[in-house]
Enzyme design. Structure first.
Site, PDB file in Angstrom:
ATOM      1  N   SER A 249       0.792  -1.228   0.000  1.00 40.47           N
ATOM      2  CA  SER A 249       0.000   0.000   0.000  1.00 40.47           C
ATOM      3  C   SER A 249       0.827   1.283   0.000  1.00 40.47           C
ATOM      4  O   SER A 249       1.896   1.371   0.604  1.00 40.47           O
ATOM      5  CB  SER A 249      -0.892  -0.012   1.237  1.00 40.47           C
ATOM      6  OG  SER A 249      -1.455   1.257   1.445  1.00 40.47           O
ATOM      7  N   ARG A 284       0.524   8.099  -8.458  1.00 38.85           N
ATOM      8  CA  ARG A 284       1.001   6.784  -8.873  1.00 38.85           C
ATOM      9  C   ARG A 284       1.601   6.752 -10.271  1.00 38.85           C
ATOM     10  O   ARG A 284       2.590   6.055 -10.507  1.00 38.85           O
ATOM     11  CB  ARG A 284      -0.163   5.798  -8.771  1.00 38.85           C
ATOM     12  CG  ARG A 284      -0.523   5.582  -7.325  1.00 38.85           C
ATOM     13  CD  ARG A 284      -1.790   4.800  -7.152  1.00 38.85           C
ATOM     14  NE  ARG A 284      -2.020   4.603  -5.723  1.00 38.85           N
ATOM     15  CZ  ARG A 284      -3.103   4.017  -5.225  1.00 38.85           C
ATOM     16  NH1 ARG A 284      -4.054   3.576  -6.035  1.00 38.85           N
ATOM     17  NH2 ARG A 284      -3.229   3.866  -3.923  1.00 38.85           N
ATOM     18  N   ARG A 385      -5.956   7.616 -11.113  1.00 42.08           N
ATOM     19  CA  ARG A 385      -6.716   7.715  -9.871  1.00 42.08           C
ATOM     20  C   ARG A 385      -5.836   8.163  -8.714  1.00 42.08           C
ATOM     21  O   ARG A 385      -4.707   7.692  -8.556  1.00 42.08           O
ATOM     22  CB  ARG A 385      -7.374   6.372  -9.520  1.00 42.08           C
ATOM     23  CG  ARG A 385      -8.118   6.422  -8.192  1.00 42.08           C
ATOM     24  CD  ARG A 385      -8.966   5.205  -7.946  1.00 42.08           C
ATOM     25  NE  ARG A 385      -8.197   3.978  -7.785  1.00 42.08           N
ATOM     26  CZ  ARG A 385      -7.498   3.658  -6.695  1.00 42.08           C
ATOM     27  NH1 ARG A 385      -7.430   4.487  -5.663  1.00 42.08           N
ATOM     28  NH2 ARG A 385      -6.840   2.524  -6.632  1.00 42.08           N
ATOM     29  N   LEU A 391     -12.036   3.422  -2.736  1.00 41.45           N
ATOM     30  CA  LEU A 391     -13.060   2.973  -1.791  1.00 41.45           C
ATOM     31  C   LEU A 391     -14.191   3.982  -1.724  1.00 41.45           C
ATOM     32  O   LEU A 391     -15.371   3.617  -1.718  1.00 41.45           O
ATOM     33  CB  LEU A 391     -12.439   2.753  -0.407  1.00 41.45           C
ATOM     34  CG  LEU A 391     -11.409   1.625  -0.325  1.00 41.45           C
ATOM     35  CD1 LEU A 391     -10.780   1.559   1.060  1.00 41.45           C
ATOM     36  CD2 LEU A 391     -12.047   0.288  -0.668  1.00 41.45           C
TER      37      LEU A 391
END
Lengths: 575, 250
Positions: A249, A284, A385, A391
């Site tokens: 993560s 990312r 994203r 979530l």
């Protein structure tokens, strides 16, 4: 009169949709490949974003909105992103009320940590198993409605195809029972596809292996528009493995973890050097490209291998145990090494599909009666994203799609029960014939070998760095695999048959991904072409919409709704 | 084990419920990092037994491959565990793989564990919120309470604890540790406590905590190291005190 709503998918988006439909007093049939509690959303680790501003940083919904749009390189339509960010604090409160064991501050309030692509402590978390806790909380609420008779679960059933009437309206689905192989049609007044991601198309990914995208592909082949297929997120830090790449993560870096490689005998913290403003917490797409550069252009992978170090060994021991336990457990299980003592070895891995079903602002696809929610739709993440937004988007989508589908169903003039049974029988017959055709095949191609080849070529050419020649070659390879698929033989009529259907659907969707990437001649978010290194708003500030045709996808483009924030260039090296 | 070393996997197979089980042996090639899932995938790619006889691929269930979904529970060398987190290196060979025995068999290594979720319904394993509309933040929870509850919330309902429990068998309605632990977890939440009485009634009923024989096998096999013995003991105390109070009120 009660409407009958079918929801496909038991992850966060499907579960939240089910809760909302049941709460509206309508009846739900919920289909899932595994028991809903095992859905892929359980794999989400680091946390869930909401601008609750509990750390005195002047965080706000508008800043969350801006970070999301900016991180997505301005490809997302802005109004639905804003709505999601506005809903986020309420979503955290709701799931907290449902019993998610979020980490706490000494005062007993929710704790928040940092994540990529933002400067704020905006991410609520339950250790590093936040997705698991969220799935369980929603699954338990759905079970309550199940006990009350409002939700009927069809677990261990896999979606096969939509039932679409002559007017083009979705009237239900055909599904297969994975335990008995029974094929059956289920009429519905509205269908919500919450079918998740597509990682398996890349062979190995951080996704669960059920995330084939097969359901999305079946809808696409039935006429659903598929938006931004080329936008696939590659997460910078995953553990390479033979069966999958296991996520480590972003919260490891949110809590202070550092990425480095040895250079001239010393650690080189290249993200911190190149991006002083965000350091290890660049978004990312930026981090994955930087790692590719260090490994493949500078040849500085650890011990000459394609890995870099992700180091959390310097963090306070108590923080590690209470805030990062889950990822340390995974790393230790699979490598035998203790991240408390030695830096972890990681490399980018395919992670998330920003693309998906094209939907309007009310979650409706272009097929009347069909709605989409969660990772399966394209709406919130643009070209890249923001970490910890998945979530929140999945739950938000369920809150939006559930009521939208229920409203649509209530307003129907002709209901599913008024449709002739022949409509459903015909689709069952068609699907049974496809199965019989597959079972009768007697060629010499190996299903699993074809799958392996698809994954390799997609990983090699359609992830972090994309070249047009290689994309063309990839499409040629995919067409070759589709031809060879006709020459398979199935080793059994159970799991192999189901997998054969999934593989065909994956190959068809892979072509849309590859050709959409080939067509978009610019670099934006996760889509990076060295031949076209700049974002090109004049020509490409538009959403790709892929439509299925037997000889290959047809593309349409529509302008992006940028009514709220003026597009600007992305820079993470400076404030 | 060394790279490229050959090893044997012995797998118990069964076409379906009521069919005769049989064993098949497969010769596989070891690679570093190989887990039982990769071994089963190797068989899937080339379904042939050790003596080179063509066979069908072994059916099994899995999903996340990182020990968080709970799908791939099976008995490996006599111990119920997750196939994804069981590395071949360190296992005795031949590696013997069987389906869980405490659940209805579907095919080969696939079993139907939905009874666990049905039992969740019996004990009302949910927080009884009013509605999903805005009602402000949840209740305050102390750090200590969160740290005590969080480990219990990591249960992946794999069923390993039920498989290992001598009290769970075809002649007993015992719901097992995974279900009882869920009751402890719900009771530990401020709102969950509000419907504690009905939950404890179910816990005290037939198949509930009275059937626990304190063998403690559950905690030994739990892949998530959940303190199940402690969790059940806490629940037992609550159930006794609640029962006593009810008796005194009579």
């Amino acid at each position: 009169m009660k409407s009958n709503i079918i929801i496909i998918g038991g992850g966060l988006a499907g579960l939240m949709s089910a809760i909302k439909v049941a709460e509206a007093g309508q009846h739900v049939k919920l289909f899932a490949i595994h028991p809903t509690r095992r859905s892929h959303s359980v794999c989400a680790q680091g946390g869930i974003n909401a601008a609750k501003n509990l750390k005195g940083e002047d965080d706000s919904v508008l800043k969350h909105f801006d970070d999301t749009v900016y991180s997505g390189d301005f490809l997302a339509n802005q109004p639905p992103v804003l709505k999601m960010c506005e809903a986020a604090p309420g979503i955290i409160d709701l799931t907290d009320r449902m019993g998610v064991m979020y980490n706490r501050t000494p005062e007993g309030l929710l704790d928040f940590r940092r994540f990529g692509g933002t400067k704020y402590h905006r991410t609520a978390f339950a250790g590093t198993t936040t997705g698991q806790q969220l799935v369980y909380a929603l699954d338990e609420q759905v079970r309550r409605f199940e006990a009350a008779g409002l939700v009927e679960k069809f677990e261990n059933w896999e979606f096969m195809s939509p039932v679409i009437d002559d007017a083009g309206t979705c009237r239900g689905i055909v599904a297969i029972n994975l335990y008995t192989m029974e094929i059956k049609a289920f009429p519905a007044d509205a269908v919500i596809a919450a079918t998740g991601g597509i990682g398996a198309i890349f062979g190995k990914s951080t996704n669960s292996i059920v995330n084939t995208g097969s359901a999305v592909s079946a809808f696409y082949q039935a006429g659903a528009a598929y938006a931004n297929p080329e936008m696939v997120q590659v997460h910078p830090t995953a553990m390479p493995g033979e069966d999958k790449t296991r996520l480590i993560s972003e919260s490891a870096r949110g809590e202070g973890g550092r990425v480095w490689v040895p250079r001239d005998g010393k650690p080189w913290y290249f993200l911190e050097e190149w991006y002083p403003a965000y350091g290890n917490l660049v978004p990312r797409d930026v981090a994955s490209r930087a790692i590719f550069k260090v490994v493949y252009e500078l040849g500085l992978g650890v011990e000459g291998r394609p890995v870099v170090y992700l180091d959390i060994s310097h963090l306070p021991k108590e923080d590690l145990e209470t805030r990062l336990f889950g990822i340390m457990e995974i790393y230790q299980t699979y490598t035998g090494q203790d991240p408390r003592k030695v830096p972890m070895q990681v490399f980018p891995g395919v992670h998330y599909n920003m693309g998906g079903f094209w939907v309007d602002y009310d979650m409706a696809t272009n097929i009347p009666g069909l709605f989409a929610a969660g990772e399966a739709e394209y709406q919130h993440h643009g070209a890249n994203r923001l970490g910890a937004n998945s979530l929140v988007s999945c739950i938000y989508d369920g809150m939006a799609a559930g009521p939208a589908a229920a409203d649509y169903a209530s307003g129907l003039k002709t209901r599913s029960e008024d449709m002739p049974t022949s409509l459903f029988e015909a689709e069952v017959k068609r699907q049974a014939a496809i199965n019989a055709g597959l079972t009768a095949k007697d060629g010499n191609e190996n299903l699993r070998a074809l799958y392996h080849e698809m994954g390799e070529v997609m990983r090699e050419n359609v992830t972090v760095v994309r070249y047009n020649e290689k994309l063309k070659g990839t499409d040629a390879k995919l067409r070759e695999l589709l031809e060879r698929f006709d020459n398979i033989s199935l080793p059994d009529g159970g799991q192999s048959l189901v997998f054969a259907r999934e593989l065909k659907n994956m190959l068809i969707l892979a072509r849309a991904i590859t050709l959409a990437a080939l067509t978009r001649n610019e670099s934006r978010g996760a889509h990076y072409k060295p031949e076209y290194p700049k974002r090109d708003d004049a020509n490409w500030l538009k959403t790709t919409k892929a439509f299925y045709a037997p000889d290959g996808p047809r593309f349409e483009y529509e302008p992006v709704d940028i009514s709220l924030i003026e597009p600007r260039e992305r820079h993470y090296e400076l404030e | 084990m060394n790279k490229s070393e050959k090893f044997t996997a012995r797998i118990k197979r069964q076409e379906g419920p009521g069919r005769e089980p049989y064993w098949e042996e497969f010769e596989l090639t070891f690679r570093p990092g190989m887990n039982v899932i990769i071994a089963l995938m190797d068989i899937q790619k080339n379904p042939a037994t050790r003596d080179n006889k063509k066979t069908t691929p072994v059916s099994w269930e899995c999903s996340c491959l990182e020990e968080v979904c709970g799908a791939c529970a099976m008995i490996i060398n006599g111990v119920p565990r997750q196939a994804c987190s069981t590395l071949i290196d360190g296992l005795e060979t031949p590696v013997v793989i069987e389906p869980l025995t405490k659940f209805p068999l579907v095919k080969d290594l696939v079993v139907d564990r939905r009874s666990i979720f049905e039992n969740f319904k019996k004990i009302r394993a949910w927080i009884p919120i009013d509605l999903t509309y805005g009602a402000g933040p949840g209740p305050r929870v102390s750090r200590e309470a969160q740290m005590k509850a969080y480990p219990l919330s990591r249960c992946i309902t794999c069923g390993d604890c039920l498989e290992a429990c001598p009290q769970v068998n075809s002649r007993s309605p015992f719901m097992g540790a995974a279900v009882l632990n869920q009751a402890t977890l719900m009771d530990s939440h401020p709102t969950g406590r509000m419907n504690r009485a009905e939950r404890l009634a179910a816990v005290r009923a037939k198949g509930g905590i009275g059937d626990c024989g304190n063998a403690q096998n559950c905690a030994r096999v739990c892949p998530k190291d959940i303190p199940l013995v402690d969790s059940i003991a806490r629940l037992n105390r609550e159930a006794i005190i609640d029962g006593l109070l009810k008796w005194l009120e009579k």
